[in-house]
Design a protein around this motif. Structure first.
Motif, PDB file in Angstrom:
ATOM      1  N   TYR A  35      49.348  33.164  28.791  1.00 45.59           N
ATOM      2  CA  TYR A  35      49.274  34.599  29.018  1.00 45.59           C
ATOM      3  C   TYR A  35      50.681  35.133  29.256  1.00 45.59           C
ATOM      4  O   TYR A  35      51.529  34.453  29.826  1.00 45.59           O
ATOM      5  N   GLY A  42      48.554  43.676  34.028  1.00 46.06           N
ATOM      6  CA  GLY A  42      47.740  42.475  34.086  1.00 46.06           C
ATOM      7  C   GLY A  42      48.144  41.512  32.978  1.00 46.06           C
ATOM      8  O   GLY A  42      48.767  41.912  31.998  1.00 46.06           O
ATOM      9  N   PRO A  43      47.824  40.233  33.138  1.00 46.06           N
ATOM     10  CA  PRO A  43      48.151  39.264  32.090  1.00 46.06           C
ATOM     11  C   PRO A  43      47.457  39.588  30.770  1.00 46.06           C
ATOM     12  O   PRO A  43      46.327  40.077  30.762  1.00 46.06           O
ATOM     13  N   LEU A  88      56.586  37.512  32.835  1.00 44.67           N
ATOM     14  CA  LEU A  88      56.137  36.274  33.472  1.00 44.67           C
ATOM     15  C   LEU A  88      55.148  35.615  32.510  1.00 44.67           C
ATOM     16  O   LEU A  88      54.173  36.247  32.091  1.00 44.67           O
ATOM     17  N   LEU A  90      52.402  32.847  31.946  1.00 47.33           N
ATOM     18  CA  LEU A  90      51.467  32.072  32.746  1.00 47.33           C
ATOM     19  C   LEU A  90      50.679  31.116  31.864  1.00 47.33           C
ATOM     20  O   LEU A  90      50.223  31.478  30.779  1.00 47.33           O
ATOM     21  N   PHE A 107      45.442  28.807  37.081  1.00 51.19           N
ATOM     22  CA  PHE A 107      46.759  29.225  36.626  1.00 51.19           C
ATOM     23  C   PHE A 107      47.885  28.466  37.318  1.00 51.19           C
ATOM     24  O   PHE A 107      47.778  28.089  38.493  1.00 51.19           O
ATOM     25  N   GLY A 108      48.968  28.294  36.575  1.00 51.48           N
ATOM     26  CA  GLY A 108      50.182  27.746  37.136  1.00 51.48           C
ATOM     27  C   GLY A 108      51.016  28.853  37.757  1.00 51.48           C
ATOM     28  O   GLY A 108      50.645  30.026  37.715  1.00 51.48           O
ATOM     29  N   PRO A 109      52.189  28.498  38.325  1.00 52.33           N
ATOM     30  CA  PRO A 109      53.033  29.487  39.010  1.00 52.33           C
ATOM     31  C   PRO A 109      53.789  30.406  38.059  1.00 52.33           C
ATOM     32  O   PRO A 109      54.320  31.429  38.489  1.00 52.33           O
ATOM     33  N   ARG A 112      59.334  32.850  34.674  1.00 50.74           N
ATOM     34  CA  ARG A 112      59.845  34.219  34.526  1.00 50.74           C
ATOM     35  C   ARG A 112      60.988  34.193  33.525  1.00 50.74           C
ATOM     36  O   ARG A 112      62.017  33.557  33.741  1.00 50.74           O
TER      37      ARG A 112
ATOM     38  N   GLN B   2      44.408  45.929  27.394  1.00 55.75           N
ATOM     39  CA  GLN B   2      43.615  45.630  28.571  1.00 55.75           C
ATOM     40  C   GLN B   2      42.202  46.158  28.364  1.00 55.75           C
ATOM     41  O   GLN B   2      42.005  47.229  27.838  1.00 55.75           O
ATOM     42  N   GLN B  33      35.527  37.501  36.686  1.00 57.78           N
ATOM     43  CA  GLN B  33      36.221  36.724  37.709  1.00 57.78           C
ATOM     44  C   GLN B  33      37.237  37.618  38.416  1.00 57.78           C
ATOM     45  O   GLN B  33      37.772  38.557  37.818  1.00 57.78           O
ATOM     46  N   TYR B  35      40.864  37.443  40.621  1.00 59.88           N
ATOM     47  CA  TYR B  35      42.025  36.626  40.926  1.00 59.88           C
ATOM     48  C   TYR B  35      42.941  37.384  41.875  1.00 59.88           C
ATOM     49  O   TYR B  35      42.973  38.622  41.878  1.00 59.88           O
ATOM     50  N   GLN B  37      47.105  37.612  43.166  1.00 68.15           N
ATOM     51  CA  GLN B  37      48.462  37.251  42.800  1.00 68.15           C
ATOM     52  C   GLN B  37      49.411  37.739  43.885  1.00 68.15           C
ATOM     53  O   GLN B  37      49.451  38.934  44.181  1.00 68.15           O
ATOM     54  N   GLY B  40      54.166  38.444  42.222  1.00 63.56           N
ATOM     55  CA  GLY B  40      54.527  38.039  40.878  1.00 63.56           C
ATOM     56  C   GLY B  40      54.492  36.547  40.628  1.00 63.56           C
ATOM     57  O   GLY B  40      55.130  36.060  39.705  1.00 63.56           O
ATOM     58  N   ARG B  41      53.744  35.830  41.439  1.00 52.74           N
ATOM     59  CA  ARG B  41      53.600  34.388  41.210  1.00 52.74           C
ATOM     60  C   ARG B  41      52.324  34.132  40.417  1.00 52.74           C
ATOM     61  O   ARG B  41      51.759  35.034  39.817  1.00 52.74           O
ATOM     62  N   GLY B  42      51.873  32.862  40.400  1.00 50.88           N
ATOM     63  CA  GLY B  42      50.675  32.522  39.658  1.00 50.88           C
ATOM     64  C   GLY B  42      49.432  33.148  40.259  1.00 50.88           C
ATOM     65  O   GLY B  42      49.414  33.597  41.399  1.00 50.88           O
ATOM     66  N   LEU B  43      48.381  33.186  39.450  1.00 49.01           N
ATOM     67  CA  LEU B  43      47.113  33.760  39.892  1.00 49.01           C
ATOM     68  C   LEU B  43      46.260  32.701  40.569  1.00 49.01           C
ATOM     69  O   LEU B  43      46.170  31.571  40.099  1.00 49.01           O
ATOM     70  N   HIS B  45      42.424  31.805  41.676  1.00 50.45           N
ATOM     71  CA  HIS B  45      41.039  32.165  41.403  1.00 50.45           C
ATOM     72  C   HIS B  45      40.296  32.377  42.721  1.00 50.45           C
ATOM     73  O   HIS B  45      40.350  31.537  43.624  1.00 50.45           O
ATOM     74  N   PHE B  88      43.181  41.151  40.600  1.00 48.20           N
ATOM     75  CA  PHE B  88      42.829  41.432  39.216  1.00 48.20           C
ATOM     76  C   PHE B  88      41.407  40.984  38.925  1.00 48.20           C
ATOM     77  O   PHE B  88      40.986  39.905  39.377  1.00 48.20           O
ATOM     78  N   LEU B 101      40.552  35.356  28.657  1.00 51.55           N
ATOM     79  CA  LEU B 101      40.175  36.268  29.717  1.00 51.55           C
ATOM     80  C   LEU B 101      40.873  37.588  29.467  1.00 51.55           C
ATOM     81  O   LEU B 101      42.044  37.614  29.073  1.00 51.55           O
ATOM     82  N   PHE B 103      42.113  40.891  31.297  1.00 52.92           N
ATOM     83  CA  PHE B 103      42.429  41.334  32.653  1.00 52.92           C
ATOM     84  C   PHE B 103      42.537  42.847  32.747  1.00 52.92           C
ATOM     85  O   PHE B 103      42.917  43.530  31.789  1.00 52.92           O
ATOM     86  N   GLY B 104      42.229  43.333  33.950  1.00 53.82           N
ATOM     87  CA  GLY B 104      42.502  44.714  34.267  1.00 53.82           C
ATOM     88  C   GLY B 104      43.950  44.871  34.710  1.00 53.82           C
ATOM     89  O   GLY B 104      44.732  43.917  34.728  1.00 53.82           O
ATOM     90  N   GLN B 105      44.305  46.101  35.099  1.00 51.97           N
ATOM     91  CA  GLN B 105      45.692  46.410  35.477  1.00 51.97           C
ATOM     92  C   GLN B 105      46.006  45.956  36.892  1.00 51.97           C
ATOM     93  O   GLN B 105      47.163  45.866  37.272  1.00 51.97           O
TER      94      GLN B 105
END
Lengths: 116, 113
Positions: A35, A42-43, A88, A90, A107-109, A112, B2, B33, B35, B37, B40-43, B45, B88, B101, B103-105
């Motif tokens: 992603y 959003g992703p 970013l 992902l 998901f991973g971290p 960037r 989106q 689902q 999520y 965050q 700005g790191r990973g998501l 669940h 999200f 998947l 995703f929304g905003q």
């Protein structure tokens, strides 16, 4: 139980260059999805790999390509980088076996990427 | 593009209050689902609700799904400063089960101590 790992964590490139991002899925998972997440958004789905083949693809140009290895790890390659590729990135892993579709993606971290 | 739209875009509350976030989507789904965050790191669940379910709980989280209105809500009860993050919703539509998947905003939640 190892989670999803990605490398590198940060990357700076210039326009026109090429980049390779790497992902190792969660232990026991066989499917990897990539992603792109722009700042404040959003992703967005790029593509998904299962059994070393691209199974689904989002609305991304051919400059974005990928690969999955026999150990289920994956790479995302982006050629001819544009400023707009700054985001970013992902990686997510899930399990897809015969007759079972793993619904949850882990998901991973992220990596960037900044394109100058 | 989106599919989901989340409301509100930003929410600021005091610790101990409840936080409610809403998500709307467009297509028929297999599941939805949520999520989280952080910065700005990973998501991470949080919870998955299938299209034949109406409500689901997990700890301080409660998710509802109304497929007739194509909407979902996430309620976080007794919020804590550590709940500060972006949230999200993501849908897995019936034509792409286990695939992409959408995703929304996102809703940016700020919980003040």
């Amino acid at each position: 139980d190892a989670g999803v790992t990605q490398s590198p964590t940060h990357l700076i490139k210039t326009r026109g260059q090429q980049v390779t991002l790497r992902c190792s899925p969660k232990s026991g998972h066989d499917t990897v999805s990539w992603y792109q997440q722009a700042l404040g958004q959003g992703p967005q789905f790029i593509f998904q790999y299962y059994e070393e083949e691209e199974r689904q693809r989002g609305n991304f140009p051919d400059r974005f390509s990928g690969h999955q290895f026999p150990n289920y790890s994956s790479e995302l390659n982006v050629n001819a980088l544009l400023l707009g590729d700054s985001a970013l990135y992902l990686c997510a892993s899930s399990l897809r076996r015969a007759g079972i579709l793993g619904e949850t993606q882990y998901f991973g971290p992220g990596t960037r990427l900044l394109v100058l | 593009s989106q599919q989901g739209e989340e409301d509100p875009q930003a929410l600021s509350i005091q610790e101990g209050e409840n936080a409610t976030m809403n998500c709307s989507y467009k297509t028929s789904i297999n599941n939805l689902q949520w999520y989280r965050q952080n910065s700005g790191r990973g998501l991470v669940h949080l919870i998955l609700i299938r299209s034949n379910e109406r409500e689901k709980h997990s700890g301080r989280l409660r998710v509802t799904l109304d497929t007739s209105k194509k909407s979902s809500s996430l309620l976080i009860t007794a919020s804590r400063a550590a709940d500060t993050a972006s949230y999200f919703c993501a849908t897995d539509d019936i034509y792409n089960q286990g695939g992409k998947l959408i995703f929304g905003q996102g809703t940016e939640l700020s919980v003040k101590p």
